[in-house]
Design a protein around this motif. Sequence first.
Motif, PDB file in Angstrom:
ATOM      1  N   THR A  45       0.827  -1.208   0.000  1.00 38.19           N
ATOM      2  CA  THR A  45       0.000   0.000   0.000  1.00 38.19           C
ATOM      3  C   THR A  45       0.863   1.260   0.000  1.00 38.19           C
ATOM      4  N   ASN A  46       2.027   1.218   0.651  1.00 38.16           N
ATOM      5  CA  ASN A  46       2.938   2.360   0.583  1.00 38.16           C
ATOM      6  C   ASN A  46       3.473   2.545  -0.831  1.00 38.16           C
ATOM      7  N   MET A  47       3.772   1.439  -1.519  1.00 37.75           N
ATOM      8  CA  MET A  47       4.233   1.535  -2.906  1.00 37.75           C
ATOM      9  C   MET A  47       3.181   2.205  -3.778  1.00 37.75           C
ATOM     10  N   VAL A  48       1.932   1.832  -3.572  1.00 33.64           N
ATOM     11  CA  VAL A  48       0.844   2.408  -4.360  1.00 33.64           C
ATOM     12  C   VAL A  48       0.607   3.868  -3.966  1.00 33.64           C
ATOM     13  N   LYS A  49       0.551   4.130  -2.681  1.00 33.68           N
ATOM     14  CA  LYS A  49       0.220   5.465  -2.179  1.00 33.68           C
ATOM     15  C   LYS A  49       1.267   6.510  -2.563  1.00 33.68           C
ATOM     16  N   TYR A  50       2.538   6.145  -2.440  1.00 39.35           N
ATOM     17  CA  TYR A  50       3.598   7.124  -2.643  1.00 39.35           C
ATOM     18  C   TYR A  50       4.190   7.114  -4.045  1.00 39.35           C
ATOM     19  N   GLN A  51       3.821   6.143  -4.871  1.00 40.82           N
ATOM     20  CA  GLN A  51       4.313   6.079  -6.246  1.00 40.82           C
ATOM     21  C   GLN A  51       3.170   5.652  -7.180  1.00 40.82           C
ATOM     22  N   PRO A  52       2.058   6.378  -7.194  1.00 37.01           N
ATOM     23  CA  PRO A  52       0.895   5.906  -7.960  1.00 37.01           C
ATOM     24  C   PRO A  52       1.027   6.030  -9.475  1.00 37.01           C
TER      25      PRO A  52
END
Length: 134
Positions: A45-52
């Motif tokens: 979720t951090n990968m998605v949230k911070y690098q969408p």
Amino acid sequence: MERSFKRDFAALDDVFAFMDEALSAFEVDTASAYAVNFAVEEFFTNMVKYQPEGDHSVSIRVEREANRLTVRMVDTGVQPFDVTSARTPDLLASLEDRPVGGLGIHISKELLDSVTYEYGKGQSTITFVKTLET
């Protein structure tokens, strides 16, 4: 076992299904499975949230050797986001005084035996290890 997932919150159901399949195949105990699933969800979720941006996928690889489970998550076409250098939240501060963010990464690192981060050529790699109870 390894699979790739679209960098999108909508892919979480597929991530969870893959993790259930892998953890079952590797006969991972319930407590360890909880810790691993918590960490995978947090990091994904951090990968998605911070690098969408971008249409690259996130690759998740799960391996077991003896009583050690290793999970490697690779996100391509991104800027660095080193989860190992995230500051530890002030757990003694009141909820009103705590800034938002950081608690999930902190809990993940507490549940795991090791977490490492590597970055190169637009690729972020988070690798973590969990010692299994069985």
